[in-house]
Design a protein around this motif. Structure first.
Motif, PDB file in Angstrom:
ATOM      1  N   ALA A  92       5.391  -0.291  -4.578  1.00 21.73           N
ATOM      2  CA  ALA A  92       5.269  -1.298  -3.437  1.00 21.73           C
ATOM      3  C   ALA A  92       5.511  -0.519  -2.043  1.00 21.73           C
ATOM      4  O   ALA A  92       4.705  -1.027  -1.198  1.00 21.73           O
ATOM      5  N   SER A  93       5.884   0.649  -2.134  1.00 22.25           N
ATOM      6  CA  SER A  93       6.208   1.286  -0.840  1.00 22.25           C
ATOM      7  C   SER A  93       4.806   2.177  -0.483  1.00 22.25           C
ATOM      8  O   SER A  93       4.621   2.663   0.699  1.00 22.25           O
ATOM      9  N   ALA A  94       3.880   2.287  -1.391  1.00 20.51           N
ATOM     10  CA  ALA A  94       2.884   3.145  -1.140  1.00 20.51           C
ATOM     11  C   ALA A  94       1.500   2.261  -1.826  1.00 20.51           C
ATOM     12  O   ALA A  94       0.897   3.028  -2.568  1.00 20.51           O
ATOM     13  N   LEU A  95       1.389   0.946  -1.429  1.00 18.21           N
ATOM     14  CA  LEU A  95       0.413   0.243  -2.157  1.00 18.21           C
ATOM     15  C   LEU A  95      -1.031   0.641  -2.178  1.00 18.21           C
ATOM     16  O   LEU A  95      -1.722   0.865  -3.410  1.00 18.21           O
ATOM     17  N   GLU A  96      -1.421   1.032  -0.929  1.00 23.76           N
ATOM     18  CA  GLU A  96      -2.837   1.503  -0.661  1.00 23.76           C
ATOM     19  C   GLU A  96      -3.091   2.592  -1.791  1.00 23.76           C
ATOM     20  O   GLU A  96      -4.382   2.686  -2.269  1.00 23.76           O
ATOM     21  N   ARG A  97      -2.341   3.845  -1.709  1.00 23.14           N
ATOM     22  CA  ARG A  97      -2.882   4.795  -2.722  1.00 23.14           C
ATOM     23  C   ARG A  97      -2.761   4.521  -4.067  1.00 23.14           C
ATOM     24  O   ARG A  97      -3.543   4.845  -4.973  1.00 23.14           O
ATOM     25  N   ASN A  98      -1.640   3.597  -4.470  1.00 24.93           N
ATOM     26  CA  ASN A  98      -1.865   3.129  -5.860  1.00 24.93           C
ATOM     27  C   ASN A  98      -2.830   2.068  -6.251  1.00 24.93           C
ATOM     28  O   ASN A  98      -3.182   2.171  -7.199  1.00 24.93           O
ATOM     29  N   LEU A  99      -3.362   1.590  -5.405  1.00 27.28           N
ATOM     30  CA  LEU A  99      -4.343   0.507  -5.603  1.00 27.28           C
ATOM     31  C   LEU A  99      -5.728   1.201  -6.241  1.00 27.28           C
ATOM     32  O   LEU A  99      -6.626   0.658  -6.710  1.00 27.28           O
ATOM     33  N   TYR A 100      -5.868   2.604  -5.696  1.00 25.38           N
ATOM     34  CA  TYR A 100      -7.113   3.331  -5.928  1.00 25.38           C
ATOM     35  C   TYR A 100      -7.130   3.315  -7.761  1.00 25.38           C
ATOM     36  O   TYR A 100      -8.153   3.314  -8.224  1.00 25.38           O
ATOM     37  N   PHE A 101      -5.854   3.607  -8.126  1.00 19.04           N
ATOM     38  CA  PHE A 101      -6.084   3.746  -9.522  1.00 19.04           C
ATOM     39  C   PHE A 101      -6.039   2.207 -10.117  1.00 19.04           C
ATOM     40  O   PHE A 101      -6.885   2.188 -11.422  1.00 19.04           O
ATOM     41  N   ASN A 130       2.826  -9.236  -0.222  1.00 18.08           N
ATOM     42  CA  ASN A 130       2.595 -10.667  -0.627  1.00 18.08           C
ATOM     43  C   ASN A 130       2.217 -10.680  -2.022  1.00 18.08           C
ATOM     44  O   ASN A 130       0.948 -10.636  -2.149  1.00 18.08           O
ATOM     45  N   ALA A 131       3.035 -10.757  -2.967  1.00 14.10           N
ATOM     46  CA  ALA A 131       2.583 -10.643  -4.404  1.00 14.10           C
ATOM     47  C   ALA A 131       1.463 -11.745  -4.848  1.00 14.10           C
ATOM     48  O   ALA A 131       0.741 -11.310  -5.602  1.00 14.10           O
ATOM     49  N   GLU A 132       1.928 -12.886  -4.235  1.00 14.90           N
ATOM     50  CA  GLU A 132       1.012 -13.954  -4.654  1.00 14.90           C
ATOM     51  C   GLU A 132      -0.746 -13.665  -4.173  1.00 14.90           C
ATOM     52  O   GLU A 132      -1.647 -13.885  -4.949  1.00 14.90           O
ATOM     53  N   ARG A 133      -0.712 -13.341  -2.881  1.00 16.01           N
ATOM     54  CA  ARG A 133      -2.019 -12.994  -2.415  1.00 16.01           C
ATOM     55  C   ARG A 133      -2.699 -11.750  -2.992  1.00 16.01           C
ATOM     56  O   ARG A 133      -3.800 -11.872  -3.379  1.00 16.01           O
ATOM     57  N   LEU A 134      -2.019 -10.919  -3.435  1.00 19.60           N
ATOM     58  CA  LEU A 134      -2.321  -9.639  -4.286  1.00 19.60           C
ATOM     59  C   LEU A 134      -2.830 -10.160  -5.390  1.00 19.60           C
ATOM     60  O   LEU A 134      -3.792  -9.615  -5.641  1.00 19.60           O
ATOM     61  N   SER A 135      -2.136 -10.978  -6.225  1.00 23.27           N
ATOM     62  CA  SER A 135      -2.496 -11.577  -7.579  1.00 23.27           C
ATOM     63  C   SER A 135      -3.860 -12.183  -7.256  1.00 23.27           C
ATOM     64  O   SER A 135      -4.786 -12.067  -8.198  1.00 23.27           O
ATOM     65  N   GLU A 136      -4.112 -12.909  -6.324  1.00 27.63           N
ATOM     66  CA  GLU A 136      -5.379 -13.817  -6.191  1.00 27.63           C
ATOM     67  C   GLU A 136      -6.659 -12.786  -5.739  1.00 27.63           C
ATOM     68  O   GLU A 136      -7.681 -12.928  -6.528  1.00 27.63           O
ATOM     69  N   ILE A 137      -6.206 -11.955  -5.006  1.00 26.45           N
ATOM     70  CA  ILE A 137      -7.414 -10.889  -4.684  1.00 26.45           C
ATOM     71  C   ILE A 137      -7.736 -10.125  -5.933  1.00 26.45           C
ATOM     72  O   ILE A 137      -8.893  -9.889  -6.190  1.00 26.45           O
ATOM     73  N   ALA A 267      -4.710  -3.691   0.768  1.00 26.73           N
ATOM     74  CA  ALA A 267      -3.513  -3.140   1.210  1.00 26.73           C
ATOM     75  C   ALA A 267      -3.108  -3.860   2.520  1.00 26.73           C
ATOM     76  O   ALA A 267      -1.989  -4.615   2.809  1.00 26.73           O
ATOM     77  N   LYS A 268      -4.036  -3.855   3.424  1.00 25.64           N
ATOM     78  CA  LYS A 268      -3.997  -4.305   4.820  1.00 25.64           C
ATOM     79  C   LYS A 268      -3.556  -5.924   4.647  1.00 25.64           C
ATOM     80  O   LYS A 268      -2.710  -6.353   5.351  1.00 25.64           O
ATOM     81  N   GLU A 269      -4.228  -6.460   3.886  1.00 26.88           N
ATOM     82  CA  GLU A 269      -4.189  -7.974   3.762  1.00 26.88           C
ATOM     83  C   GLU A 269      -3.088  -8.568   3.171  1.00 26.88           C
ATOM     84  O   GLU A 269      -2.724  -9.582   3.463  1.00 26.88           O
ATOM     85  N   VAL A 270      -2.455  -7.769   2.466  1.00 23.93           N
ATOM     86  CA  VAL A 270      -1.096  -8.323   1.712  1.00 23.93           C
ATOM     87  C   VAL A 270       0.254  -7.642   2.114  1.00 23.93           C
ATOM     88  O   VAL A 270       1.147  -7.962   1.715  1.00 23.93           O
ATOM     89  N   THR A 271      -0.107  -6.657   3.001  1.00 30.49           N
ATOM     90  CA  THR A 271       1.269  -6.111   3.304  1.00 30.49           C
ATOM     91  C   THR A 271       1.646  -6.728   4.628  1.00 30.49           C
ATOM     92  O   THR A 271       1.021  -6.665   5.656  1.00 30.49           O
ATOM     93  N   ILE A 272       3.005  -6.915   4.674  1.00 30.33           N
ATOM     94  CA  ILE A 272       3.557  -7.288   6.118  1.00 30.33           C
ATOM     95  C   ILE A 272       4.708  -6.506   6.429  1.00 30.33           C
ATOM     96  O   ILE A 272       5.658  -6.238   5.704  1.00 30.33           O
ATOM     97  N   GLU A 273       4.453  -6.023   7.479  1.00 25.52           N
ATOM     98  CA  GLU A 273       5.830  -5.049   8.157  1.00 25.52           C
ATOM     99  C   GLU A 273       6.750  -6.044   8.966  1.00 25.52           C
ATOM    100  O   GLU A 273       6.434  -6.528   9.874  1.00 25.52           O
TER     101      GLU A 273
END
Length: 650
Positions: A92-101, A130-137, A267-273
């Motif tokens: 979860a702390s490196a979502l963008e990189r992990n989403l590539y896989f 935002n796990a729910e939004r990530l799941s929707e996408i 990643a940008k859409e579901v990440t909240i800083e």
């Protein structure tokens, strides 16, 4: 009737797959804060809500291309063996990189459930997903987890079963590229469906088309032998050339850029800083320990402190255990006084003497080492040490990543040899395995610290370690020149520093110590019984007489030392234990202690290491390494005896 499920854990390296595997199965897959621990797939079974679930922990990879053995192993399993569910473990702390896989798994049309792991660490960095939004996408379930504590594991399993049973349906994201790429993927997909329908029964046609545009050699190889494959390959090459002309980049780079663009948007859409970025203690530590000047004295300090603590802790425990167990052999001998002397000697000196020697000589040094190794693994310091050692390792044809199996070699040579699989090429693996066998494992540390450290002094023991490092560098350099090929650059993930979990450290120490006891003690006892039997029958005199020219003439050791050196191929700590049973250790001169230890240190570690080398590299290469080490040990021992004799008359 119990229902069966096969669940595969897949994801990037160092995201917590092995920790989830251990939580699910109760097994003890190695967990640590460095990439490349899972070098082959591990399997375990659990029972949950009427299901028998077979869990497969696949090697950590960053893509489903064919750049490494791990990627081929994982891709073949997912695509060909088709497990019921793929649990995609994501950091979860490196979502963008992990989403590539993740996107590549969706392209492969795999049934995915995402474990959004390390959400606690992400929260510490001020990141919330935002796990729910990530799941929707993505169109797949997303379950937040903290694998190391077991948080979310029950929910993850429940979700896996809900998807497998059809209770929860997947609507996976259809990965679509930019118009120019998409147009060519679509055209090639139609050709693939028309010309090689047999391949489409195993792999999705769109995935084959994408891989052909990426010039995937493995997929191209599969099509070459198929009817109609040549036409597809010719058309794919034409389309790939068109893309490269349009973009001015190699086609694999174009496809990778498209995927990273999609991953970045998601990643940008579901990440909240939730907190402004600030320099954490971990980041400060990272900056200091990888500093191009400060990093090296810190590394030397860590290594020196490690061996000093092992020596101090080992000597303390050894003395305590000797005082507790010292009288046991005498007591047993008195109890068995009614037996014939030969039988009594076999039981007391052979059987119980071997057990007591193993407890008092081997364990006191091995347990502190395993504790310190677990702390280094879990804290994340090992990859930093590898980074610092990169330049030096290149001198012997390896890169910094090889430093990790070298450090593991100080614990046990067997997992260190297997750990050489993290190297990219077969040449680098062989080179790394060769130098790993020269690293003093915990068993050889028992001899170094238990003989030289204890009777000559810690300074002499540390000098032997330094000599060993110089020897490794010289021999590695020679092997680098002999073996054809060029070193590759260091590409390794640098995991963040983490506070080691006490439970994890103790569990790893216990498991490693238990494994050591199960393997080593039967060999120690068998060796002790054999020596006692040889003594009783006087056959030992023939062996020592035969080995006298080499042992006494060349190495300058007592003739009795030939027996421990011969049996030392079974286990190295056995050599010291047998030597102590044949002659009082105090009767050896300092020179003889150093020569004996030097020979043991360079000698091939043990028979289990030879077996591991055979498994990894085959008979010829394994025997070449074995005989090289043995010949080198005897040669260096004789040379050292003659040089040291000038300064240390015996």
């Amino acid at each position: 009737m119990t229902k069966q499920l096969r669940v595969a854990l897949a994801g990037n390296a160092n995201v917590g797959k092995s920790a989830i595997f251990n939580q699910l199965t109760g097994l003890n897959q190695v967990v640590g804060n460095w990439p490349g621990k899972t070098v082959e797939r591990a399997e375990g079974t659990l029972h949950f809500k009427g299901y028998t679930i077979r869990v497969i922990d696949l090697p950590g990879i960053y893509s489903l291309s064919t750049f490494s053995i791990e990627e081929i192993v994982s891709r073949d399993y997912i695509a060909v063996e088709k497990p019921d569910i793929i649990v995609n473990v994501v950091d979860a702390s490196a979502l963008e990189r992990n989403l590539y896989f993740t996107l590549q798994l969706l392209e492969l049309e795999a049934p995915v459930v995402m474990a959004l792991n390390q959400v606690d660490y992400a929260a510490k960095k001020g990141i919330r997903i935002n796990a729910e939004r990530l799941s929707e996408i993505l169109g797949v379930p997303v379950v937040p987890t903290v694998a190391i504590t077991g948080s979310g594991i029950n929910e993850l399993l429940t979700t896996v079963i809900a998807v497998a049973s059809g209770e929860k349906r997947l609507q996976p994201l259809k990965v679509r590229f930019g118009a120019e790429v998409e147009k060519r993927v679509h055209r090639l997909q139609k050709i693939v469906e028309a010309y090689v329908p047999q391949i489409c029964e195993v792999y999705p046609a769109r995935w084959i088309a994408t891989k052909l545009l990426e010039r995937d050699s493995d997929v191209a190889g599969k099509l070459k032998n198929c009817k109609g494959g040549a036409e597809v390959l010719e058309y794919a090459e034409k389309l790939a050339a068109e893309l490269e002309k349009l973009h001015g980049e190699p086609s694999p780079v174009i496809l990778a850029s498209e995927r990273y663009s999609i991953a970045s948007k998601i990643a940008k859409e579901v990440t909240i800083e939730e907190a402004p970025p600030r320099i954490s203690l971990e980041q400060k530590l990272d900056a200091i320990t990888t500093h191009k000047v400060l990093g090296y004295p810190i590394l030397v300090g860590v290594v020196m402190a490690m061996f000093s603590l092992i020596f101090i802790g080992g000597s303390l425990f050894s003395g305590i255990l000797e005082s507790i167990l010292g009288g046991i052999t005498l007591y047993i001998e008195e109890v068995l006084a009614f037996l014939p002397s030969a039988a009594r000697s076999l039981i007391t000196n052979g059987f119980f003497g071997g057990i007591v020697a193993g407890i008092t000589i081997a364990l006191p040094y091995i347990v502190p080492f395993y504790i310190i190794l677990a702390l280094l693994e879990d804290s994340g310091y090992l990859p930093r040490a590898a980074f610092l050692m990169d330049n030096l390792m290149h001198k012997i044809g390896l890169h910094g990543k090889a430093f990790i199996p070298l450090i593991l070699g100080y614990g046990c040579s067997v997992p260190a040899c297997i750990g050489c699989r993290i190297m990219e090429t077969q040449r680098e693996r062989l080179l790394a395995a060769f130098v790993v066998t020269l690293i003093p494992c915990a068993a050889r540390t028992v001899v170094i610290l238990g003989l030289v450290g204890r009777f000559v002094g810690l300074h002499a023991a540390l000098a032997i370690y330094i000599f060993d490092l110089i020897l490794i560098f010289i021999l590695g350099r020679i092997a680098f020149k002999v073996l054809p090929g060029e070193p590759v650059g260091l590409i390794m993930e640098m995991p963040p520093y983490k506070k080691p979990s006490l439970k994890n450290v103790l569990t790893k120490t216990w498991n490693r110590t238990k494994d050591f006891a199960y393997i080593a003690f039967p060999i120690i006892v068998a060796g002790s019984l054999t020596i006692t039997a040889l003594n009783i029958t006087d056959f030992i005199n023939y062996i020592t007489a035969g080995a006298q020219p080499l042992i006494s003439g060349w190495l300058g050791l007592p003739v009795e030392a030939g027996i421990p050196l011969i049996f030392g191929v079974l286990r190295k700590e056995l050599a010291l234990i047998l030597l102590s049973q044949l002659i009082p250790l105090e009767s050896l001169s300092a020179l003889q202690m150093i020569v004996f230890t030097l020979v043991i240190m360079v000698y091939i570690p043990c028979i289990a290491t030879i077996a591991a080398l055979i498994r990894e590299f085959g008979w010829r290469k394994a025997l070449a390494i074995t005989f090289t080490d043995i010949a080198l040990a005897l040669f260096l021992g004789g040379i050292a005896y003659r040089i040291l004799l000038i300064f240390m008359p015996s």
